[in-house]
Write a protein that holds these residues in place. Structure first.
Motif, PDB file in Angstrom:
ATOM      1  N   ILE A 106      38.632 -62.306  78.506  1.00  0.00           N
ATOM      2  CA  ILE A 106      37.816 -61.111  78.293  1.00  0.00           C
ATOM      3  C   ILE A 106      37.205 -61.115  76.894  1.00  0.00           C
ATOM      4  N   VAL A 107      38.005 -61.370  75.873  1.00  0.00           N
ATOM      5  CA  VAL A 107      37.477 -61.349  74.500  1.00  0.00           C
ATOM      6  C   VAL A 107      36.579 -62.547  74.233  1.00  0.00           C
ATOM      7  N   ASN A 108      36.676 -63.586  75.053  1.00  0.00           N
ATOM      8  CA  ASN A 108      35.785 -64.749  74.931  1.00  0.00           C
ATOM      9  C   ASN A 108      34.788 -64.796  76.083  1.00  0.00           C
ATOM     10  N   TRP A 109      34.427 -63.623  76.597  1.00  0.00           N
ATOM     11  CA  TRP A 109      33.536 -63.563  77.759  1.00  0.00           C
ATOM     12  C   TRP A 109      32.219 -64.284  77.479  1.00  0.00           C
ATOM     13  N   ASN A 110      31.613 -64.008  76.314  1.00  0.00           N
ATOM     14  CA  ASN A 110      30.382 -64.715  75.942  1.00  0.00           C
ATOM     15  C   ASN A 110      30.754 -66.103  75.437  1.00  0.00           C
ATOM     16  N   ARG A 111      30.243 -67.113  76.098  1.00  0.00           N
ATOM     17  CA  ARG A 111      30.664 -68.493  75.817  1.00  0.00           C
ATOM     18  C   ARG A 111      29.677 -69.247  74.939  1.00  0.00           C
TER      19      ARG A 111
END
Length: 263
Positions: A106-111
Motif C-alpha cells: 500500500i505505501v509503495n503503491w506508486n512504483r
C-alpha cells in the motif's frame, strides 16, 4: 451487486489468494453475492474455487473490452495491490476499494522507481502514493486487514486516517469434526510453520527458529514446514545442524486439509 477481484495471475497459493477465496465464499454463502475473477486462467484462486464448488465468473486480464462491458454501476472492485494491467481497468463502471493486507504494497503503491535508482529516495513515488491513500480515505474507499497494517499506513501519510479494520472472514465450520489431541506425553515439541518457497524472506525465519531451538539442548523439537516445495528450504537450512531439531516437510496442503493435518 457483484465483487470484482483483479490481478490474480499467481499459480501458487498466497495470502491474497486465500483472502479472495474466503471473501468470495462468504459473499456467496451468506449474502448470495456473486464474484468475478480478473486474471489468468492458470491462477491458483480459480483452482481452489472450483475444487470447493464455489461459483464465480472469470475474465482474462488482457481483454479490456470484456472487462468494461461486464461491469455495472453497483459493482465493487477490491484491490489488494498495484499490478501490471491495473491501468486497463480505468473504465470500470462500478466502485473501487483498496483493502490493505500487506502494508508495503500500500505505501509503495506508486512504483515510480527511476529516482530511487539515482538518489536512493522515492520522493515522487511516495508523494503520489500518499495522495492516493489520502484521497481513497476521504472517499471511505480504503480499509486495513489489521491494526499493524493501519498503523504503518498512518505513519506513512503522517496523519490519522482512522482506517476501518476488517479482518479476513474465515469459515471454521469444519473444525467441529477435528478432535484435539493431548500433547502432554510427547517427548518432542511440535512446531508448525507455513510459508511458500519462492521468496527467501519466507524461509529465513525458519533458520532463526532452528538456531534458537538448538540452544535448548534439554528439549527435542520437530518443525513441520508446510510449503509448496521443500528443496529451497533444504538448501537454505543445509548448514544449520542441530541434534535436537528435526524438520519435516509437507507440500500441497491448504484449507481444511491443512488445519486437520496441523491438528
Amino acid at each position: 451487486m457483484r465483487l470484482f477481484f483483479p490481478g490474480f495471475i499467481y499459480e501458487k497459493i498466497g495470502g491474497a489468494e486465500n483472502m479472495a477465496f474466503e471473501l468470495i465464499r462468504a459473499a456467496h454463502k451468506h449474502h448470495n453475492i456473486s464474484s468475478v475473477i480478473i486474471g489468468s486462467p492458470r491462477s491458483f484462486l480459480l483452482k481452489r474455487l472450483s475444487e470447493n464448488l464455489v461459483p464465480f465468473k472469470f475474465l482474462r486480464q488482457d481483454d479490456e473490452s470484456q472487462l468494461v462491458a461486464s461491469s455495472d454501476a453497483d459493482d465493487l472492485m477490491i484491490n489488494f495491490n498495484n499490478f501490471d494491467g491495473l491501468d486497463k481497468l480505468k473504465n470500470f463502471r462500478g466502485r473501487n476499494l483498496i483493502w490493505g493486507i500487506l502494508a508495503p504494497t500500500i505505501v509503495n503503491w506508486n512504483r515510480f522507481g527511476f529516482e530511487a535508482k539515482i538518489t536512493g529516495k522515492k520522493i515522487i513515488g511516495d508523494y503520489f502514493s500518499k495522495r492516493l491513500i489520502y484521497s481513497m480515505s476521504k472517499k471511505n474507499s480504503i480499509v486495513s486487514m489489521d491494526g499493524d497494517t493501519s498503523d504503518v499506513i498512518t505513519a506513512f501519510v503522517r496523519r490519522d486516517l482512522n482506517l476501518p479494520i476488517i479482518p479476513v472472514p474465515v469459515d471454521v465450520g469444519d473444525l467441529h469434526c477435528i478432535n484435539k489431541k493431548s500433547t502432554r506425553s510427547r517427548k518432542k515439541l511440535q512446531i508448525s510453520y507455513i510459508g511458500r518457497s519462492d521468496e527467501l524472506w519466507k524461509i529465513k525465519p525458519v533458520k532463526k527458529i532452528v538456531r534458537d531451538l538448538a540452544k535448548l539442548l534439554h528439549r527435542k523439537f520437530v518443525i513441520n514446514i508446510y510449503t509448496d516445495q521443500a528443496e529451497p528450504y533444504i538448501a537454505e537450512l543445509n548448514n544449520e545442524y542441530a541434534t535436537n531439531v528435526h524438520c519435516v516437510y509437507h507440500t500441497g496442503f491448504y484449507g481444511t486439509r491443512l488445519r486437520s493435518h496441523i491438528n
